[in-house]
Design a protein around this motif. Structure first.
Motif, short mmCIF file in Angstrom:
data_model
loop_
_atom_site.label_atom_id
_atom_site.label_comp_id
_atom_site.label_asym_id
_atom_site.label_seq_id
_atom_site.Cartn_x
_atom_site.Cartn_y
_atom_site.Cartn_z
N GLU A 87 -0.47 6.04 12.85
CA GLU A 87 -1.89 5.95 12.49
C GLU A 87 -2.12 6.25 11.01
O GLU A 87 -3.04 5.70 10.40
CB GLU A 87 -2.70 6.91 13.36
N ARG A 88 -1.31 7.11 10.42
CA ARG A 88 -1.48 7.42 8.99
C ARG A 88 -1.25 6.18 8.14
O ARG A 88 -1.96 5.94 7.16
CB ARG A 88 -0.53 8.54 8.58
N GLU A 89 -0.24 5.38 8.50
CA GLU A 89 0.03 4.17 7.73
C GLU A 89 -1.06 3.13 7.94
O GLU A 89 -1.41 2.39 7.00
CB GLU A 89 1.41 3.63 8.09
N ILE A 90 -1.59 3.02 9.16
CA ILE A 90 -2.71 2.10 9.39
C ILE A 90 -3.92 2.53 8.56
O ILE A 90 -4.60 1.70 7.94
CB ILE A 90 -3.06 2.03 10.88
N ASP A 91 -4.19 3.83 8.52
CA ASP A 91 -5.30 4.34 7.72
C ASP A 91 -5.09 4.01 6.24
O ASP A 91 -6.04 3.61 5.54
CB ASP A 91 -5.40 5.85 7.92
N ALA A 92 -3.86 4.12 5.76
CA ALA A 92 -3.57 3.79 4.37
C ALA A 92 -3.74 2.31 4.10
O ALA A 92 -4.22 1.91 3.03
CB ALA A 92 -2.15 4.24 4.01
N ALA A 93 -3.36 1.47 5.08
CA ALA A 93 -3.58 0.02 4.93
C ALA A 93 -5.07 -0.29 4.86
O ALA A 93 -5.51 -1.15 4.08
CB ALA A 93 -2.93 -0.73 6.08
N GLN A 94 -5.87 0.41 5.65
CA GLN A 94 -7.33 0.21 5.61
C GLN A 94 -7.89 0.64 4.26
O GLN A 94 -8.85 0.04 3.76
CB GLN A 94 -7.98 1.01 6.74
N ALA A 95 -7.28 1.65 3.65
CA ALA A 95 -7.72 2.08 2.31
C ALA A 95 -7.40 1.01 1.27
O ALA A 95 -8.20 0.75 0.36
CB ALA A 95 -7.07 3.41 1.94
N VAL A 96 -6.23 0.39 1.38
CA VAL A 96 -5.88 -0.72 0.49
C VAL A 96 -6.87 -1.86 0.67
O VAL A 96 -7.35 -2.46 -0.31
CB VAL A 96 -4.43 -1.18 0.74
N ARG A 97 -7.18 -2.20 1.91
CA ARG A 97 -8.15 -3.26 2.17
C ARG A 97 -9.51 -2.93 1.56
O ARG A 97 -10.18 -3.80 0.99
CB ARG A 97 -8.27 -3.49 3.68
N TYR A 98 -9.93 -1.69 1.64
CA TYR A 98 -11.21 -1.29 1.06
C TYR A 98 -11.20 -1.49 -0.46
O TYR A 98 -12.17 -2.01 -1.03
CB TYR A 98 -11.50 0.18 1.39
N ARG A 99 -10.12 -1.10 -1.09
CA ARG A 99 -10.03 -1.25 -2.54
C ARG A 99 -10.15 -2.71 -2.95
O ARG A 99 -10.80 -3.03 -3.96
CB ARG A 99 -8.72 -0.66 -3.06
#
Length: 292
Positions: free
Chosen positions: A44-56
């Motif tokens: 889940e931490r890596e999925i959260d980080a991917a969502q942060a990249v998408r937000y950027r």
């Protein structure tokens, strides 16, 4: 939304990749070029980080609109994230935890998962359910939410993302891939040349016919065929759409304006059997080139 915002170079040319020693496709690692690797998110931490990249990329760069809670969290997130697999490109040269190394991502939804979770994401814009119902013997795979951080929009990153999608498709015995390809902005007429070229030259046909939903349908036939300069049309095309065309992809009937993401979307349809032999040979017919 979209399979855009990747490299300004070709999706398919050059470079080479290999799996990390001692790891294989079955373990989720699909390839490596230098310090870059492509694999599935492992927690889940890596999925959260991917969502942060998408937000950027989608919100800060492209000015997409997201829900207030997503804006507060600075994450591009929706209900589909919980049921999709998340393909990553990570840069092992970045110091920190694995989630700090994520520089690109792709969201993958396979047929069997979609069928027990309400269908495919793109069905909100295009008549995907009608396409799927005509092919009860085929397995479909949806590609979406693709993005790469600006500093990593290179040939190597794009090649790894495509290799990951190809290996994943083979793993899950997909018969066809599809996803939305995006033009910037919400005015299709600004892309009249490119959209008209797609309409006249790459439109879906026969058993693969699929259209934008009637209430969302925007015309792509904006110029007569005799007025279209193919070279200029391809030059005006988003680079990833050009890459899929080289693979052998077709484009659905009609575009859809996505106001939330500030894009004009077309549907890319890529039957596995239609992929050019050149690229199958390059990446490996069984993805074995990339396994240890």
């Amino acid at each position: 939304m979209s399979i855009e915002l990747l490299d300004r170079k070709s999706l398919l040319d050059g470079g080479s990749a290999s799996a990390a020693p001692g790891q294989s496709v079955s373990e989720g690692l699909y390839g490596r070029i230098g310090s870059l690797e492509t694999r599935l998110a492992r927690n889940e931490r890596e999925i959260d980080a991917a969502q942060a990249v998408r937000y950027r990329v989608f919100v800060e760069e492209m000015k997409a609109q997201v829900a207030p809670e997503a804006a507060r969290l600075q994450r591009d997130i929706d209900s589909w994230d919980a049921v999709c697999d998340h393909l990553l490109v990570v840069d092992r040269a970045i110091e920190g935890d694995p989630e700090d190394q994520i520089v690109g991502t792709y969201r993958l939804l396979r047929h069997d998962v979609a069928m027990v979770h309400g269908g495919f994401y793109s069905d909100s814009e295009f008549a995907i359910s009608e396409l799927v119902s005509r092919h009860p013997e085929k397995r479909f795979m949806e590609l979406g939410r693709s993005c790469v951080l600006p500093a990593y929009r290179t040939k190597r990153t794009v090649e790894l993302l495509w290799q990951g999608c190809w290996a994943y498709a083979l793993q899950h015995r997909a018969d066809a891939m599809f996803g939305c390809g995006s033009f910037p902005g919400v005015h299709p007429e600004e892309h009249a040349l490119a959209l008209s070229f797609l309409h006249h030259n790459t439109g879906v046909r026969g058993e693969w016919t699929v259209s934008a939903k009637p209430e969302l349908y925007r015309e792509m036939d904006l110029m007569p065929v005799e007025a279209i300069n193919a070279r200029k049309a391809l030059s005006a095309m988003p680079p990833l759409i050009k890459g899929y065309l080289r693979l052998g992809a077709m484009v659905g009937n009609g575009a859809v304006v996505d106001h939330a993401f500030n894009t004009t979307d077309v549907l890319i349809v890529l039957p596995i059997a239609s992929i050019s032999g050149r690229y199958v040979n390059y990446y490996g017919a069984d993805a074995g080139r990339f396994s240890s």
